[in-house]
Scaffold this motif. Structure first.
Motif, PDB file in Angstrom:
ATOM      1  N   ASP A 122      -0.208  -5.702   4.688  1.00  0.00           N
ATOM      2  CA  ASP A 122      -0.131  -6.284   6.039  1.00  0.00           C
ATOM      3  C   ASP A 122      -1.441  -6.049   6.796  1.00  0.00           C
ATOM      4  O   ASP A 122      -1.966  -6.951   7.459  1.00  0.00           O
ATOM      5  CB  ASP A 122       1.018  -5.652   6.835  1.00  0.00           C
ATOM      6  CG  ASP A 122       2.395  -6.113   6.371  1.00  0.00           C
ATOM      7  OD1 ASP A 122       2.476  -7.114   5.634  1.00  0.00           O
ATOM      8  OD2 ASP A 122       3.389  -5.468   6.758  1.00  0.00           O
ATOM      9  N   ALA A 169       0.469  -7.643  -3.541  1.00  0.00           N
ATOM     10  CA  ALA A 169       1.130  -7.871  -2.252  1.00  0.00           C
ATOM     11  C   ALA A 169       0.226  -8.685  -1.320  1.00  0.00           C
ATOM     12  O   ALA A 169       0.695  -9.551  -0.572  1.00  0.00           O
ATOM     13  CB  ALA A 169       1.502  -6.539  -1.606  1.00  0.00           C
ATOM     14  N   THR A 188       2.632   0.048  -0.088  1.00  0.00           N
ATOM     15  CA  THR A 188       2.125  -1.237  -0.579  1.00  0.00           C
ATOM     16  C   THR A 188       2.157  -2.308   0.495  1.00  0.00           C
ATOM     17  O   THR A 188       1.143  -2.937   0.813  1.00  0.00           O
ATOM     18  CB  THR A 188       2.947  -1.686  -1.805  1.00  0.00           C
ATOM     19  OG1 THR A 188       2.780  -0.725  -2.854  1.00  0.00           O
ATOM     20  CG2 THR A 188       2.489  -3.046  -2.299  1.00  0.00           C
ATOM     21  N   ASP A 189       3.324  -2.546   1.070  1.00  0.00           N
ATOM     22  CA  ASP A 189       3.464  -3.623   2.050  1.00  0.00           C
ATOM     23  C   ASP A 189       2.699  -3.326   3.335  1.00  0.00           C
ATOM     24  O   ASP A 189       2.101  -4.230   3.933  1.00  0.00           O
ATOM     25  CB  ASP A 189       4.944  -3.873   2.350  1.00  0.00           C
ATOM     26  CG  ASP A 189       5.658  -4.568   1.194  1.00  0.00           C
ATOM     27  OD1 ASP A 189       5.002  -5.346   0.476  1.00  0.00           O
ATOM     28  OD2 ASP A 189       6.857  -4.330   1.001  1.00  0.00           O
ATOM     29  N   ARG A 227       0.878 -12.621   0.294  1.00  0.00           N
ATOM     30  CA  ARG A 227       0.695 -12.934   1.717  1.00  0.00           C
ATOM     31  C   ARG A 227      -0.369 -14.017   1.900  1.00  0.00           C
ATOM     32  O   ARG A 227      -0.210 -14.944   2.712  1.00  0.00           O
ATOM     33  CB  ARG A 227       0.300 -11.661   2.485  1.00  0.00           C
ATOM     34  CG  ARG A 227       1.476 -10.730   2.713  1.00  0.00           C
ATOM     35  CD  ARG A 227       1.002  -9.300   2.965  1.00  0.00           C
ATOM     36  NE  ARG A 227       2.103  -8.421   3.319  1.00  0.00           N
ATOM     37  CZ  ARG A 227       2.987  -7.946   2.459  1.00  0.00           C
ATOM     38  NH1 ARG A 227       2.891  -8.273   1.169  1.00  0.00           N
ATOM     39  NH2 ARG A 227       3.961  -7.150   2.864  1.00  0.00           N
TER      40      ARG A 227
END
Length: 328
Positions: free
Chosen positions: A110, A164, A105-106, A168
């Motif tokens: 990103d 996510a 996920t992260d 961000r």
């Protein structure tokens, strides 16, 4: 299961720590080459293994599954997406399918932000100038991109990765909007400061950036088709770190060439490694080789999930990440 160790066939090279653990726990047949298995090799694997560990580069369709004998009982996919596996046919044949959700996920979020920044701030153009040693110094009007803060971001698919990305994007000062098959719970929506659009058409027409974060299913194939792409503002950009099939790549290429869409950042492609050659020629496009999940930590965690799924199955229980057709 019996005392005899499960036969596990792995279709690609995995991180060394994952391969070592698989060998310790199971009768693991590891891949010496990092090239994808041929159709014949996959056919042999599903006939000889108790468990197959494929990746997104392996097409496990009904015809291939039809060659499996009684031995194959679990397809423990190394990755979250399972659109390359005919889950319904597998289920009909008594073969369980598991995946590795949540791990990437992260990492993927990103990369989504990285692509947004790369497109909006024209980073590849700057890199090319420096690598080509043609930079003549700072100039007031050189390489002018667009400010990220204040832009409207429309997220297509508000699952783990979409949320996510939303967190961000909010930190970058973007206004977060989303379209999803189901609206988020009010408390989640509030925490993300995200605005829901029931109509994808209306959302697409009003956004500065579109981020594709939905899975590939029959209902999302070409969800961003020519008609919908034409709704985008000419100054808008689109980013895709999900699945290439969600966007009509030929239509996108035509519109990027004609200036009807300002730019695109793509990590996935409609036809796998066969990227539209015209896309490669465009200066307003950033292309990456499916790097969204490419962190050492993420790939090892994927392997750990695969091992847990196989071990749980071996112990006579339902794999924790079992995939069933109704989920797709």
């Amino acid at each position: 299961m019996s005392d005899q160790r499960l036969s596990v066939v792995v279709t690609r090279r995995l991180p060394e720590a994952v391969e070592t653990r698989l060998s310790e726990l199971f009768d693991a047949k590891l891949r010496e080459s990092d090239a994808p298995m041929s159709r014949d090799e996959l056919s042999e694997a599903i006939r000889s293994a108790d468990v197959l560990v494929p990746t997104v580069s392996d097409t496990i369709d009904a015809a291939l599954l039809g060659q499996a004998g009684d031995r194959l009982k679990l397809i423990a996919n190394y990755g979250a997406g399972v659109d390359h596996i005919d889950v319904s046919t597998a289920r009909q044949r008594g073969i369980l399918v598991s995946n590795t959700p949540g791990v990437l996920t992260d990492d993927t979020a990103d990369m989504t932000m990285a692509l947004m920044l790369a497109v909006l701030r024209r980073i590849p153009e700057g890199l090319a100038v420096m690598q080509g040693d043609t930079w003549e110094g700072w100039a007031p009007t050189a390489y002018l991109g667009g400010r990220v803060g204040g832009r409207r971001l429309g997220i297509l698919g508000m699952g783990r990765i979409g949320q996510a990305v939303a967190r961000r994007a909010a930190a970058f000062g973007m206004q977060v909007h989303y379209h999803n098959r189901r609206r988020l719970r009010p408390e989640v929506e509030k925490a993300l400061e995200a605005t829901y659009w029931e109509s994808l058409d209306q959302m697409v027409a009003r956004m500065d950036v579109i981020s594709v974060n939905c899975p590939a299913t029959p209902s999302t194939f070409h969800l961003m088709n020519a008609r919908r792409l034409k709704l985008m503002k000419p100054e808008a950009v689109i980013v895709n770190t999900s699945r290439g099939e969600v966007i009509d790549e030929n239509a996108l290429t035509r519109m990027l060439r004609s200036g009807e869409i300002a730019g695109a950042g793509l990590d996935v492609y409609e036809h796998g490694t066969k990227v539209n050659p015209r896309l490669r020629e465009l200066g307003n496009v950033v292309l990456l080789p499916h790097m969204g999940s490419a962190t050492r930590e993420g790939r090892i965690e994927m392997g750990e999930k695969v091992i847990i799924n196989i071990k749980t199955f071996d112990d006579g229980h339902r794999p924790p990440d079992q995939v069933v057709p109704s989920m797709l």
